[in-house]
Design a protein around this motif. Structure first.
Motif, short mmCIF file in Angstrom:
data_model
loop_
_atom_site.label_atom_id
_atom_site.label_comp_id
_atom_site.label_asym_id
_atom_site.label_seq_id
_atom_site.Cartn_x
_atom_site.Cartn_y
_atom_site.Cartn_z
N SER A 97 -12.20 82.05 -49.09
CA SER A 97 -11.95 80.87 -48.39
C SER A 97 -12.90 80.35 -47.38
O SER A 97 -14.15 80.82 -47.13
N ILE A 98 -12.79 78.96 -47.00
CA ILE A 98 -13.69 78.70 -46.07
C ILE A 98 -13.97 79.19 -44.78
O ILE A 98 -15.13 79.53 -44.39
N GLU A 99 -12.83 79.98 -44.31
CA GLU A 99 -13.01 80.88 -43.33
C GLU A 99 -13.87 81.98 -43.38
O GLU A 99 -14.57 82.36 -42.52
N ASP A 100 -13.78 82.55 -44.66
CA ASP A 100 -14.47 83.75 -44.95
C ASP A 100 -15.90 83.46 -45.02
O ASP A 100 -16.88 84.30 -44.58
N VAL A 101 -16.33 82.30 -45.84
CA VAL A 101 -17.73 81.79 -45.66
C VAL A 101 -18.22 81.36 -44.38
O VAL A 101 -19.39 81.99 -44.09
N SER B 291 -30.75 69.36 -42.87
CA SER B 291 -30.02 70.07 -42.23
C SER B 291 -28.73 70.39 -43.00
O SER B 291 -28.31 71.27 -43.11
N LEU B 292 -28.42 69.09 -43.24
CA LEU B 292 -27.00 69.37 -44.12
C LEU B 292 -27.05 69.82 -45.40
O LEU B 292 -26.13 70.95 -45.82
N ARG B 293 -27.99 69.66 -46.03
CA ARG B 293 -28.62 70.36 -47.44
C ARG B 293 -28.40 71.84 -47.25
O ARG B 293 -28.00 72.62 -47.99
N ASP B 294 -29.24 72.31 -46.15
CA ASP B 294 -29.42 73.75 -45.76
C ASP B 294 -28.17 74.44 -45.64
O ASP B 294 -27.98 75.37 -45.96
N THR B 295 -27.28 73.54 -44.70
CA THR B 295 -25.90 74.12 -44.36
C THR B 295 -25.11 74.45 -45.78
O THR B 295 -24.49 75.46 -45.77
N ALA B 296 -25.20 73.33 -46.52
CA ALA B 296 -24.47 73.55 -47.93
C ALA B 296 -25.07 74.43 -48.69
O ALA B 296 -24.04 75.29 -49.25
N VAL C 190 -16.26 76.23 -39.42
CA VAL C 190 -15.67 75.83 -40.68
C VAL C 190 -15.87 74.33 -40.76
O VAL C 190 -16.28 73.71 -42.00
N GLU C 191 -15.98 73.30 -39.77
CA GLU C 191 -15.78 72.02 -39.71
C GLU C 191 -17.47 71.55 -40.30
O GLU C 191 -17.49 70.64 -41.21
N ASP C 192 -18.43 72.23 -39.93
CA ASP C 192 -19.67 72.15 -40.39
C ASP C 192 -19.76 72.29 -41.90
O ASP C 192 -20.62 71.71 -42.72
N ILE C 193 -19.31 73.36 -42.32
CA ILE C 193 -19.33 73.89 -43.74
C ILE C 193 -18.75 72.83 -44.61
O ILE C 193 -19.13 72.23 -45.62
N VAL C 194 -17.49 72.32 -44.29
CA VAL C 194 -16.58 71.49 -45.12
C VAL C 194 -17.35 70.11 -45.06
O VAL C 194 -17.73 69.35 -46.04
N PHE C 195 -17.96 69.63 -43.96
CA PHE C 195 -18.61 68.56 -43.94
C PHE C 195 -20.08 68.48 -44.91
O PHE C 195 -20.23 67.68 -45.61
#
Length: 257
Positions: A140-144, A116-121, A152-157
């Motif tokens: 930016s991360i917000e744009d993504v 699940s983490l790999r899929d999110t990444a 945003v927190e899930d993307i960064v992680f």
């Protein structure tokens, strides 16, 4: 005369170089049942494998292992190449070789990352590439997050989770003199290596003690209480506290010598 370069036990000066038309002839022969043509195709394209594994030199992996895995990718690409497609074999083979090596590295990575983490990444990276192509600027991360609908927190992680681990002894700069390593940039000069090792030894030793022994040492040496105060707190005699304290200290000493 070709200069001899040996990589992974392969003398590159002896490897043949085929022109595109020769490659097509060998593929045609192989696909008509000529096993010798397949061997020629393998031997004539080992340079592809050798060039690909150079991309992974920063991983400090055994190059012989990567070469063997890359050869598996080469064999798969030879067996599945379609002559009817108007594409050079190297264009088709290189991504397959890279994919095989990446699969090997992922499966043997000591740090396991959930699917699940790999899929999110990967979704985040795809969205980032799409936004970059559309706007010609780094999103930016917000744009993504807005594009993917992922917090945003899930993307960064997730993006942090798929980063390759870096050795503390990885050189980050060298200009003719001593190399600067990662540990030189992150170490805290306020705490010596000896103090860090000592603290770690104490922690490991304390984990091996039973609950009462840990409580006695915690109160005696971290909270500054007397043996009598500790005895009253846990409901045993001062002599028992003294005996347990000495035994716990002897146990801790095993982690320093």
């Amino acid at each position: 005369m070709a200069r001899k370069v040996e990589i992974c036990g392969v003398d590159t000066s002896t490897l043949p170089i085929y022109k595109n038309e020769e490659m097509r002839q060998y593929f045609s022969a192989f696909q008509n049942g000529d096993s010798d043509a397949r061997e020629k195709l393998v031997y004539g394209n080992l340079r592809l494998v050798l060039s690909v594994i150079q991309r992974f030199s920063h991983r400090n992996e055994n190059p012989d292992d990567l070469f063997q895995v890359g050869c598996i990718g080469l064999l798969k690409s030879i067996d599945n190449f379609d002559l009817g497609q108007n594409v050079r074999f190297s264009t088709y083979a290189v991504p397959m070789i890279i994919g095989e090596i990446r699969r090997h590295l992922r499966d043997n990575n000591p740090i396991r990352v959930s699917r699940s983490l790999r899929d999110t990444a990967y979704k985040s990276l795809q969205a980032k590439e799409a936004l970059l192509a559309e706007t010609s600027k780094e999103p930016s991360i917000e744009d993504v997050a807005k594009r993917t609908g992922i917090p945003v927190e899930d993307i960064v992680f997730a993006l942090d989770a798929i980063q390759d681990p870096v050795s503390l002894f990885e050189p980050v700069y060298q200009d003719g003199g001593d190399a600067v390593f990662v540990m030189d940039q992150i170490k805290d000069n306020r705490v010596s290596d000896e103090k860090w090792i000592e603290d770690l030894s104490i922690k490991n030793g304390m984990d091996e003690l039973d609950e009462r022994e840990r409580l006695i040492l915690q109160n005696r040496f971290f909270n500054g209480k007397t043996q009598m105060e500790v005895a009253e707190e846990i409901g045993i005699s001062q002599a028992q506290v003294s005996r347990l304290e000495k035994g716990a200290i002897r146990q801790l000493n095993k982690f320093f010598y």
